[in-house]
Design a protein around this motif. Structure first.
Motif, PDB file in Angstrom:
ATOM      1  N   TYR A  25       0.792  -0.742  -0.331  1.00 18.38           N
ATOM      2  CA  TYR A  25      -0.261   0.005  -0.271  1.00 18.38           C
ATOM      3  C   TYR A  25       0.594   1.490   0.121  1.00 18.38           C
ATOM      4  CZ  TYR A  25       0.239   0.017   5.797  1.00 18.38           C
ATOM      5  OH  TYR A  25       0.257  -0.380   6.276  1.00 18.38           O
ATOM      6  N   GLY A  28       1.736   0.903  -4.228  1.00 16.91           N
ATOM      7  CA  GLY A  28       0.376   0.640  -4.192  1.00 16.91           C
ATOM      8  C   GLY A  28       0.627  -0.234  -5.804  1.00 16.91           C
ATOM      9  N   ASN A  48      -6.990   1.454  -4.623  1.00 24.33           N
ATOM     10  CA  ASN A  48      -7.398   1.036  -3.007  1.00 24.33           C
ATOM     11  C   ASN A  48      -5.956   1.010  -1.987  1.00 24.33           C
ATOM     12  OD1 ASN A  48     -10.163   0.300  -3.002  1.00 24.33           O
ATOM     13  ND2 ASN A  48      -9.749  -1.014  -4.711  1.00 24.33           N
ATOM     14  N   SER A  49      -4.598   1.568  -2.620  1.00 24.93           N
ATOM     15  CA  SER A  49      -3.690   1.940  -1.940  1.00 24.93           C
ATOM     16  C   SER A  49      -4.654   3.288  -0.944  1.00 24.93           C
ATOM     17  CB  SER A  49      -2.252   1.746  -2.615  1.00 24.93           C
ATOM     18  OG  SER A  49      -1.793   0.209  -2.556  1.00 24.93           O
ATOM     19  N   VAL A  52      -6.841   2.362   1.929  1.00 22.61           N
ATOM     20  CA  VAL A  52      -6.238   2.217   3.364  1.00 22.61           C
ATOM     21  C   VAL A  52      -5.481   2.742   3.896  1.00 22.61           C
ATOM     22  CG1 VAL A  52      -4.335   0.136   3.894  1.00 22.61           C
ATOM     23  CG2 VAL A  52      -5.878   0.115   2.172  1.00 22.61           C
ATOM     24  N   SER A  53      -4.113   4.136   2.567  1.00 24.46           N
ATOM     25  CA  SER A  53      -3.555   5.026   3.215  1.00 24.46           C
ATOM     26  C   SER A  53      -4.342   6.183   4.335  1.00 24.46           C
ATOM     27  CB  SER A  53      -2.614   5.346   2.209  1.00 24.46           C
ATOM     28  OG  SER A  53      -1.880   4.751   1.504  1.00 24.46           O
ATOM     29  N   VAL A  84      -6.236  -5.936   5.515  1.00 25.09           N
ATOM     30  CA  VAL A  84      -4.231  -4.709   5.988  1.00 25.09           C
ATOM     31  C   VAL A  84      -4.363  -6.292   6.603  1.00 25.09           C
ATOM     32  CG1 VAL A  84      -3.440  -3.649   6.925  1.00 25.09           C
ATOM     33  CG2 VAL A  84      -5.687  -3.116   5.790  1.00 25.09           C
ATOM     34  N   TYR A  96      -6.682  -7.740  -1.945  1.00 22.12           N
ATOM     35  CA  TYR A  96      -7.690  -7.335  -2.728  1.00 22.12           C
ATOM     36  C   TYR A  96      -8.332  -8.438  -3.235  1.00 22.12           C
ATOM     37  CZ  TYR A  96     -10.380  -4.423  -5.476  1.00 22.12           C
ATOM     38  OH  TYR A  96     -11.246  -3.792  -6.222  1.00 22.12           O
TER      39      TYR A  96
END
Length: 122
Positions: A25, A28, A48-49, A52-53, A84, A96
């Motif tokens: 993440y 990416g 999606n990174s 999460v970040s 995660v 994912y």
């Protein structure tokens, strides 16, 4: 300990799974991916990174002392699960998983994803 390719095979064996990736993440970048969810998994991994970040930053801003287990994004025809990874051998990664809502059992998929994810390390 599971190799990333083996983890992808196991993830895709979950009923209703159409795509899976193991993602760093911070960059990416998908370290491993497979399946055919009908869109570019590499682009989804990068996007999606950011999710999460952003959640990790928000938790830090709120002084929440806890780990994210998973994030669920519900679409009309799909579930997108982001798990995660928090073990020492996998910190900085997430899994994912894309599920077809017609065929997937969300509770069972989350259970299987959690069991597969705990063995992933790099």
């Amino acid at each position: 300990m599971s190799t990333l390719d083996e983890a992808i095979k196991q993830l895709l064996a979950i009923e209703g799974a159409t795509g899976a990736a193991v993602v760093d993440y911070s960059s990416g970048m998908a370290l491993a991916q497979g399946g055919n969810p009908g869109f570019d998994l590499g682009v989804a991994a990068a996007g999606n990174s950011n999710v999460v970040s952003a959640k990790l930053r928000t938790m830090s801003d709120l002084s929440l002392d806890s780990d994210i287990e998973d994030i669920l994004i519900t679409l009309g025809t799909q579930y997108h699960l982001i798990n995660v990874l928090n073990s020492s051998g996998s910190r900085g990664l997430f899994v994912y998983l894309v599920l077809d809502r017609t065929y997937a059992n969300l509770a069972l998929a989350r259970h299987k994803l959690k069991n597969i994810a705990k063995d992933i390390s790099i």
